[in-house]
Write a protein that holds these residues in place. Structure first.
Motif, PDB file in Angstrom:
ATOM      1  N   THR A  71       0.799  -1.170   0.035  1.00  0.00           N
ATOM      2  CA  THR A  71      -0.050  -0.196  -0.007  1.00  0.00           C
ATOM      3  C   THR A  71       0.834   1.310   0.077  1.00  0.00           C
ATOM      4  N   ILE A  72       0.242   2.341  -0.677  1.00  0.00           N
ATOM      5  CA  ILE A  72       0.918   3.536  -0.572  1.00  0.00           C
ATOM      6  C   ILE A  72       0.069   4.881   0.099  1.00  0.00           C
ATOM      7  N   LYS A  73       0.746   5.773   0.682  1.00  0.00           N
ATOM      8  CA  LYS A  73      -0.324   7.034   1.046  1.00  0.00           C
ATOM      9  C   LYS A  73      -0.081   7.867  -0.275  1.00  0.00           C
ATOM     10  N   LEU A  74      -1.466   8.403  -0.730  1.00  0.00           N
ATOM     11  CA  LEU A  74      -1.816   9.052  -1.608  1.00  0.00           C
ATOM     12  C   LEU A  74      -2.425  10.150  -1.206  1.00  0.00           C
ATOM     13  N   ALA A  75      -2.161  11.444  -1.616  1.00  0.00           N
ATOM     14  CA  ALA A  75      -2.937  12.785  -1.106  1.00  0.00           C
ATOM     15  C   ALA A  75      -4.309  12.643  -1.780  1.00  0.00           C
ATOM     16  N   GLY A  76      -5.425  12.694  -1.053  1.00  0.00           N
ATOM     17  CA  GLY A  76      -6.946  12.552  -1.584  1.00  0.00           C
ATOM     18  C   GLY A  76      -7.316  11.194  -1.298  1.00  0.00           C
ATOM     19  N   ALA A  77      -6.638  10.147  -0.744  1.00  0.00           N
ATOM     20  CA  ALA A  77      -7.138   8.975  -0.438  1.00  0.00           C
ATOM     21  C   ALA A  77      -7.623   9.018   1.036  1.00  0.00           C
ATOM     22  N   LYS A  78      -8.649   8.541   1.552  1.00  0.00           N
ATOM     23  CA  LYS A  78      -9.041   8.166   2.951  1.00  0.00           C
ATOM     24  C   LYS A  78      -8.093   7.472   3.815  1.00  0.00           C
ATOM     25  N   ALA A  79      -7.525   6.351   2.905  1.00  0.00           N
ATOM     26  CA  ALA A  79      -6.743   5.294   3.747  1.00  0.00           C
ATOM     27  C   ALA A  79      -5.534   4.923   2.663  1.00  0.00           C
ATOM     28  N   PRO A  80      -4.502   4.168   3.127  1.00  0.00           N
ATOM     29  CA  PRO A  80      -3.476   3.744   2.280  1.00  0.00           C
ATOM     30  C   PRO A  80      -4.113   2.981   1.140  1.00  0.00           C
ATOM     31  N   VAL A  81      -3.603   3.049   0.067  1.00  0.00           N
ATOM     32  CA  VAL A  81      -4.024   2.678  -1.172  1.00  0.00           C
ATOM     33  C   VAL A  81      -3.456   1.412  -1.621  1.00  0.00           C
ATOM     34  N   PRO A  82      -3.793   0.256  -1.900  1.00  0.00           N
ATOM     35  CA  PRO A  82      -3.167  -1.187  -2.326  1.00  0.00           C
ATOM     36  C   PRO A  82      -2.757  -0.698  -3.961  1.00  0.00           C
ATOM     37  N   VAL A  83      -1.696  -1.497  -4.064  1.00  0.00           N
ATOM     38  CA  VAL A  83      -1.014  -1.237  -5.270  1.00  0.00           C
ATOM     39  C   VAL A  83      -0.685  -2.585  -5.916  1.00  0.00           C
ATOM     40  N   TRP A  84      -1.402  -2.842  -7.112  1.00  0.00           N
ATOM     41  CA  TRP A  84      -0.891  -4.060  -7.874  1.00  0.00           C
ATOM     42  C   TRP A  84       0.067  -3.878  -8.930  1.00  0.00           C
ATOM     43  N   PHE A  85       0.765  -4.827  -9.554  1.00  0.00           N
ATOM     44  CA  PHE A  85       1.253  -4.624 -10.869  1.00  0.00           C
ATOM     45  C   PHE A  85       1.013  -5.633 -11.646  1.00  0.00           C
ATOM     46  N   ALA A  86       0.726  -5.386 -12.877  1.00  0.00           N
ATOM     47  CA  ALA A  86       0.250  -6.229 -14.078  1.00  0.00           C
ATOM     48  C   ALA A  86       1.179  -6.221 -15.207  1.00  0.00           C
ATOM     49  N   ARG A  87       1.197  -7.365 -16.093  1.00  0.00           N
ATOM     50  CA  ARG A  87       2.019  -7.162 -17.476  1.00  0.00           C
ATOM     51  C   ARG A  87       0.912  -7.749 -18.489  1.00  0.00           C
ATOM     52  N   ARG A  88       1.504  -7.376 -19.705  1.00  0.00           N
ATOM     53  CA  ARG A  88       0.714  -8.125 -20.953  1.00  0.00           C
ATOM     54  C   ARG A  88      -0.995  -7.709 -20.643  1.00  0.00           C
ATOM     55  N   LEU A  89      -1.440  -6.726 -20.414  1.00  0.00           N
ATOM     56  CA  LEU A  89      -2.800  -6.561 -20.450  1.00  0.00           C
ATOM     57  C   LEU A  89      -3.475  -6.452 -21.707  1.00  0.00           C
ATOM     58  N   GLY A  90      -2.492  -6.293 -22.888  1.00  0.00           N
ATOM     59  CA  GLY A  90      -3.211  -6.302 -24.001  1.00  0.00           C
ATOM     60  C   GLY A  90      -3.624  -7.491 -24.572  1.00  0.00           C
ATOM     61  N   ASP A  91      -3.211  -8.683 -24.017  1.00  0.00           N
ATOM     62  CA  ASP A  91      -3.449 -10.216 -24.234  1.00  0.00           C
ATOM     63  C   ASP A  91      -4.991 -10.480 -23.733  1.00  0.00           C
ATOM     64  N   PRO A  92      -5.871 -10.892 -24.556  1.00  0.00           N
ATOM     65  CA  PRO A  92      -7.094 -10.957 -23.830  1.00  0.00           C
ATOM     66  C   PRO A  92      -7.237 -12.099 -22.736  1.00  0.00           C
ATOM     67  N   LEU A 101      12.191   5.521 -13.474  1.00  0.00           N
ATOM     68  CA  LEU A 101      11.164   4.762 -13.329  1.00  0.00           C
ATOM     69  C   LEU A 101      10.292   5.319 -12.249  1.00  0.00           C
ATOM     70  N   ALA A 102      10.849   6.452 -11.175  1.00  0.00           N
ATOM     71  CA  ALA A 102      10.157   6.727 -10.045  1.00  0.00           C
ATOM     72  C   ALA A 102       8.752   7.622 -10.535  1.00  0.00           C
ATOM     73  N   ILE A 103       7.722   7.125  -9.988  1.00  0.00           N
ATOM     74  CA  ILE A 103       6.455   7.761 -10.408  1.00  0.00           C
ATOM     75  C   ILE A 103       6.180   9.033  -9.303  1.00  0.00           C
ATOM     76  N   SER A 104       5.649  10.001 -10.072  1.00  0.00           N
ATOM     77  CA  SER A 104       5.451  11.232  -9.480  1.00  0.00           C
ATOM     78  C   SER A 104       4.388  11.258  -8.450  1.00  0.00           C
ATOM     79  N   PRO A 105       4.286  11.377  -7.314  1.00  0.00           N
ATOM     80  CA  PRO A 105       3.096  11.406  -6.437  1.00  0.00           C
ATOM     81  C   PRO A 105       1.992  12.420  -6.903  1.00  0.00           C
TER      82      PRO A 105
END
Length: 305
Positions: free
Chosen positions: A125-146, A199-203
């Motif tokens: 989980t990460i803390k994200l401004a605007g969210a009421k609670a820590p936000v769960p994060v997943w990572f997925a690859r190849r989502l263009g594959d049905p 690679l770093a994502i901007s909050p």
């Protein structure tokens, strides 16, 4: 370098021939290896036979007697294959995801937890401004594959988030299907990076993507910094394609400058579209919401909210 890493993440196999990546970009491949984002992964024993009779992939096998990999050509002759030619590497997803989220306060395991083997991981989980609670994060690859997309849809259906969930992906935005499960925000990593070379994502960018209604500064129309989100009189429109965002950037730059009218052919060319894409209906194929703020006539185009 980051572009190559995301491409490697999208490959069908987790193990990739290092020599094949070198053909794409030797400098980027070596930089990823030096950063340990690509790590050794045995061998991918496939080569191309190049004698007079064959020009197709062949399996290289190990010869204990000759202590080398190789294959028999069409004449039966043993052709030795150098180890470096079939050496393989794989992405270190634990390190890659840690670098993506380095700017966030993150809680969770040090290594991502597989949810679908080699395709979908739970990151924490990460803390994200605007969210009421820590936000769960997943990572997925190849989502263009049905098949992969169907597995993700089933998984998020079984595991709905309490508030929202962020699903980061290496799949380009224009190849990500739409999901009806709106509490899940599926976002390409490159679209929310603070620096295209890192690679770093901007909050801030991620927050604007997840909570677009909280950051509208100008009316009746506004947009995110990367032009991936357009806000029009309270409505939020999302554009995932790199070329679409480039085109929108050109039009908005002209709009904010006070000289909104552009030549359509010039805008399409500068956004990277080929000669076959000569109309906005082709640029935004499959959707009509762009017509609510983009106008065109007599070879010209402009933003008109």
């Amino acid at each position: 370098m980051i572009d190559l890493l995301l491409r490697a993440m999208e490959a069908r196999s987790m193990s990739l021939q290092t020599s094949a990546l070198h053909q794409f970009s030797r400098s980027a491949t070596d930089a990823l290896i030096a950063a340990k984002l690509l790590v050794p992964s045995g061998h991918v024993p496939v080569v191309v036979g190049m004698d007079d009779y064959e020009d197709e992939p062949l399996e290289a096998t190990w010869s204990a007697e000759l202590k080398s990999f190789g294959y028999h050509d069409s004449t039966g002759r043993w052709v030795k294959v150098a180890n470096q030619d079939i050496a393989a590497c794989r992405v270190d997803y634990g390190l890659a995801l840690a670098k993506m989220l380095v700017a966030f306060e993150r809680a969770g395991p040090s290594r991502p937890t597989p949810l679908v083997s080699d395709l979908i991981w739970e990151v924490g989980t990460i803390k994200l401004a605007g969210a009421k609670a820590p936000v769960p994060v997943w990572f997925a690859r190849r989502l263009g594959d049905p098949g992969v997309w169907a597995q993700l849809e089933a998984l998020i259906g079984r595991k709905p988030p309490q508030e929202i969930r962020i699903i980061l992906t290496s799949t380009p935005g224009e190849r990500i299907p739409a999901t009806a499960q709106k509490r899940n925000h599926i976002i390409n990593v490159a679209d929310v990076a603070g620096d295209p070379a890192k690679l770093a994502i901007s909050p801030q960018v991620l927050g604007a993507r997840v909570f677009p209604g909280q950051v509208q500064r100008r009316f009746p129309i506004d947009h995110s910094d990367d032009y991936g989100i357009v806000r029009l009189r309270g409505e939020t429109l999302t554009f995932g394609s790199d070329k679409q965002r480039q085109l929108l950037g050109l039009l908005f730059d002209a709009y904010w400058s006070g000289s909104p009218v552009c030549r359509t052919a010039v805008v399409l060319f500068e956004a990277g579209y080929g000669d076959s894409t000569n109309a906005f209906s082709k640029v935004f194929s499959g959707r009509d919401d762009w017509r609510s703020f983009i106008k065109y006539a007599d070879g010209n185009c402009w933003i008109e909210p």
